[in-house]
Design a protein around this motif. Structure first.
Motif, PDB file in Angstrom:
ATOM      1  N   ASP A 126      19.217 -17.506  -1.241  1.00 21.52           N
ATOM      2  CA  ASP A 126      19.523 -16.080  -1.414  1.00 21.52           C
ATOM      3  C   ASP A 126      18.471 -15.331  -2.231  1.00 21.52           C
ATOM      4  O   ASP A 126      18.499 -14.108  -2.317  1.00 21.52           O
ATOM      5  N   SER A 127      17.514 -16.077  -2.810  1.00 20.71           N
ATOM      6  CA  SER A 127      16.412 -15.406  -3.528  1.00 20.71           C
ATOM      7  C   SER A 127      15.232 -15.104  -2.604  1.00 20.71           C
ATOM      8  O   SER A 127      14.243 -14.504  -3.039  1.00 20.71           O
ATOM      9  N   ALA A 128      15.314 -15.530  -1.370  1.00 19.38           N
ATOM     10  CA  ALA A 128      14.148 -15.391  -0.473  1.00 19.38           C
ATOM     11  C   ALA A 128      13.856 -13.919  -0.186  1.00 19.38           C
ATOM     12  O   ALA A 128      14.755 -13.082  -0.144  1.00 19.38           O
ATOM     13  N   GLN A 129      12.574 -13.644  -0.013  1.00 19.66           N
ATOM     14  CA  GLN A 129      12.154 -12.296   0.407  1.00 19.66           C
ATOM     15  C   GLN A 129      11.152 -12.465   1.528  1.00 19.66           C
ATOM     16  O   GLN A 129      10.243 -13.285   1.435  1.00 19.66           O
ATOM     17  N   ILE A 135      -0.512  -4.435   5.414  1.00 20.99           N
ATOM     18  CA  ILE A 135      -0.920  -3.028   5.408  1.00 20.99           C
ATOM     19  C   ILE A 135      -1.521  -2.644   4.053  1.00 20.99           C
ATOM     20  O   ILE A 135      -2.416  -1.805   3.971  1.00 20.99           O
ATOM     21  N   ASN A 136      -1.037  -3.304   2.980  1.00 21.85           N
ATOM     22  CA  ASN A 136      -1.562  -3.007   1.636  1.00 21.85           C
ATOM     23  C   ASN A 136      -3.009  -3.460   1.479  1.00 21.85           C
ATOM     24  O   ASN A 136      -3.672  -3.107   0.518  1.00 21.85           O
ATOM     25  N   GLY A 154      14.302  -6.212  15.547  1.00 24.90           N
ATOM     26  CA  GLY A 154      14.375  -4.903  16.213  1.00 24.90           C
ATOM     27  C   GLY A 154      13.293  -3.953  15.719  1.00 24.90           C
ATOM     28  O   GLY A 154      12.618  -4.197  14.719  1.00 24.90           O
ATOM     29  N   LYS A 155      13.178  -2.838  16.454  1.00 21.19           N
ATOM     30  CA  LYS A 155      12.043  -1.940  16.237  1.00 21.19           C
ATOM     31  C   LYS A 155      12.030  -1.270  14.863  1.00 21.19           C
ATOM     32  O   LYS A 155      11.027  -1.272  14.158  1.00 21.19           O
ATOM     33  N   SER A 156      13.155  -0.708  14.473  1.00 20.42           N
ATOM     34  CA  SER A 156      13.151   0.145  13.292  1.00 20.42           C
ATOM     35  C   SER A 156      12.810  -0.661  12.025  1.00 20.42           C
ATOM     36  O   SER A 156      11.956  -0.254  11.222  1.00 20.42           O
ATOM     37  N   LEU A 157      13.458  -1.800  11.870  1.00 20.31           N
ATOM     38  CA  LEU A 157      13.215  -2.612  10.679  1.00 20.31           C
ATOM     39  C   LEU A 157      11.815  -3.223  10.709  1.00 20.31           C
ATOM     40  O   LEU A 157      11.121  -3.277   9.680  1.00 20.31           O
ATOM     41  N   ALA A 158      11.369  -3.671  11.889  1.00 17.48           N
ATOM     42  CA  ALA A 158      10.018  -4.233  11.987  1.00 17.48           C
ATOM     43  C   ALA A 158       8.981  -3.170  11.636  1.00 17.48           C
ATOM     44  O   ALA A 158       8.020  -3.430  10.891  1.00 17.48           O
ATOM     45  N   MET A 159       9.172  -1.968  12.155  1.00 18.69           N
ATOM     46  CA  MET A 159       8.250  -0.867  11.832  1.00 18.69           C
ATOM     47  C   MET A 159       8.241  -0.613  10.332  1.00 18.69           C
ATOM     48  O   MET A 159       7.191  -0.459   9.714  1.00 18.69           O
ATOM     49  N   LYS A 160       9.436  -0.561   9.742  1.00 27.52           N
ATOM     50  CA  LYS A 160       9.526  -0.295   8.299  1.00 27.52           C
ATOM     51  C   LYS A 160       8.745  -1.354   7.521  1.00 27.52           C
ATOM     52  O   LYS A 160       7.952  -1.043   6.635  1.00 27.52           O
ATOM     53  N   MET A 161       8.966  -2.617   7.890  1.00 26.80           N
ATOM     54  CA  MET A 161       8.316  -3.701   7.141  1.00 26.80           C
ATOM     55  C   MET A 161       6.797  -3.694   7.317  1.00 26.80           C
ATOM     56  O   MET A 161       6.050  -3.847   6.350  1.00 26.80           O
ATOM     57  N   LEU A 163       4.762  -1.204   8.493  1.00 29.71           N
ATOM     58  CA  LEU A 163       4.064   0.032   8.116  1.00 29.71           C
ATOM     59  C   LEU A 163       4.110   0.291   6.612  1.00 29.71           C
ATOM     60  O   LEU A 163       3.167   0.840   6.047  1.00 29.71           O
ATOM     61  N   SER A 164       5.206  -0.105   5.965  1.00 26.27           N
ATOM     62  CA  SER A 164       5.325   0.170   4.527  1.00 26.27           C
ATOM     63  C   SER A 164       4.961  -1.033   3.670  1.00 26.27           C
ATOM     64  O   SER A 164       4.687  -0.891   2.482  1.00 26.27           O
ATOM     65  N   GLY A 165       5.008  -2.205   4.253  1.00 25.04           N
ATOM     66  CA  GLY A 165       4.769  -3.418   3.465  1.00 25.04           C
ATOM     67  C   GLY A 165       5.968  -3.825   2.616  1.00 25.04           C
ATOM     68  O   GLY A 165       5.891  -4.792   1.856  1.00 25.04           O
ATOM     69  N   GLU A 166       7.086  -3.085   2.733  1.00 25.65           N
ATOM     70  CA  GLU A 166       8.260  -3.421   1.920  1.00 25.65           C
ATOM     71  C   GLU A 166       8.880  -4.743   2.377  1.00 25.65           C
ATOM     72  O   GLU A 166       8.909  -5.050   3.570  1.00 25.65           O
ATOM     73  N   PHE A 167       9.403  -5.475   1.411  1.00 24.18           N
ATOM     74  CA  PHE A 167      10.035  -6.760   1.716  1.00 24.18           C
ATOM     75  C   PHE A 167      11.513  -6.541   2.050  1.00 24.18           C
ATOM     76  O   PHE A 167      12.106  -5.552   1.643  1.00 24.18           O
ATOM     77  N   ILE A 168      12.095  -7.507   2.745  1.00 25.18           N
ATOM     78  CA  ILE A 168      13.557  -7.505   2.904  1.00 25.18           C
ATOM     79  C   ILE A 168      14.126  -8.755   2.233  1.00 25.18           C
ATOM     80  O   ILE A 168      13.462  -9.796   2.147  1.00 25.18           O
ATOM     81  N   SER A 169      15.341  -8.623   1.757  1.00 22.94           N
ATOM     82  CA  SER A 169      16.009  -9.728   1.067  1.00 22.94           C
ATOM     83  C   SER A 169      16.526 -10.740   2.091  1.00 22.94           C
ATOM     84  O   SER A 169      16.593 -10.451   3.299  1.00 22.94           O
ATOM     85  N   ALA A 170      16.946 -11.880   1.587  1.00 21.75           N
ATOM     86  CA  ALA A 170      17.535 -12.897   2.465  1.00 21.75           C
ATOM     87  C   ALA A 170      18.746 -12.334   3.197  1.00 21.75           C
ATOM     88  O   ALA A 170      18.945 -12.587   4.389  1.00 21.75           O
TER      89      ALA A 170
END
Ligand code: CAA
Length: 260
Positions: A126-129, A135-136, A154-161, A163-170
């Motif tokens: 559950d600590s995984a990111q 992009i950075n 899916g498209k929206s989350l993949a684009m977010k990750m 294009l922004s470089g933001e991580f997602i949690s487990a």
């Protein structure tokens, strides 16, 4: 398995499952060409080893893998990238025909996230990111990250990750379908091993065909995929294990599979 490796560790197999640990802790398991080559070589040896039915791949407690080794990356200009042998090594990893489960704790970034996506199933602590932060660095994912991530989440989350470089949690990774299960970090490897052992007990020919056909879904349209499935289904009808499986069920006994 007698070959020794510098950047991965092969633990003694348990119940037909091979645990492989990435082993460059000094660089957060950054993926050098050597590491990728050793991993591909190990998987190829396992592919032809009848004693091993499945593999669990893991990294460290805090970092699964921090992506492509940026020191190596820095040395490559455009021609260097054009002639890079890494895509061919990634392909060797992807072509591993037996089930491959990634047990991910901590960061799986860039090539680390892409490596996890080369696995058939991801079990995450559950600590995984998970992230594609290329992009950075003025780059984009280069080991299938754009193509596999969009298919997984899916498209929206993949684009977010991407294009922004933001991580997602487990948890987000689980909700989006990137990850199959989330565990407490201390249990990630154990759960992945248990699942791999469950799969290892299934008839090997059917497991192999199932993996092959499922992965085809990424590459074909529905009609071609359905035909591919039917062919594999038909081929399995000629296997001893399929007949044994059905007979054992009808005779109310445990099947004895031979891998034939
Ligand atoms: N390549 C080479 N070395 C790396 C590395 C990488 N990707 N990631 C970490 N390291 C090294 C650091 O340089 C550092 O080495 P020194 O001790 O010699 O300075 C050591 O590992 C520890 O790193 P940090 O001090 O940064 O550790 P941290 O705990 O503060 O942070 C981290 C951990 C969040 C994972 C951070 O290291 C990080 O962000 N790493 C880079 C992630 C990244 O951008 N990955 C994408 C790479 S590009 C790619 O992968 C392309 C592709 O598609 C194939």
């Amino acid at each position: 398995m007698t070959q020794s490796y510098q950047t991965i560790i092969l633990e003694p197999p348990v119940a037909a499952v091979q645990l492989i640990r990435l082993n460059r802790p000094q660089a957060h398991n950054a993926l050098t060409s050597l590491l990728l080559t050793e991993l591909a070589t190990a998987l190829e040896a396992i592919a032809s080893n009848d004693d091993i039915a499945a593999v669990v791949l893991t990294g460290g407690d805090k970092v699964f893998a921090a992506g492509a080794d940026l020191k190596e990356m820095a040395a490559l200009d455009m021609v260097g990238v054009l002639n890079d042998t890494r895509p061919a090594i990634w392909r060797r990893i992807y072509q591993f025909p037996k089930p491959l489960i990634a047990a991910v704790n901590g960061y799986a970034l860039g090539g680390g996230c892409e490596l996890a996506m080369h696995a058939d199933i991801i079990i995450a602590g559950d600590s995984a990111q998970f992230g594609q932060p290329e992009i950075n660095l003025g780059m984009i994912p280069g080991a299938g990250g754009t193509q596999r991530l969009i298919r997984a989440v899916g498209k929206s989350l993949a684009m977010k990750m991407v294009l922004s470089g933001e991580f997602i949690s487990a948890l987000e990774a689980k909700q989006s379908g990137l990850v199959a299960e989330v565990t407490v970090p201390e249990m990630t490897i154990e759960r992945a091993m248990k699942l791999a052992q469950t799969i290892a007990q299934k008839p090997a020919l059917a497991v192999r065909q199932a993996k092959d056909v499922l992965l085809k879904a990424f590459e074909t349209d529905l009609e071609a995929g359905l035909q591919y499935e039917r062919k594999a289904f038909t081929v399995l009808a000629g296997s001893d294990d399929r007949n044994e499986g059905i007979n054992a069920f009808l005779e109310k006994r445990k099947p004895k599979y031979t891998g034939r």
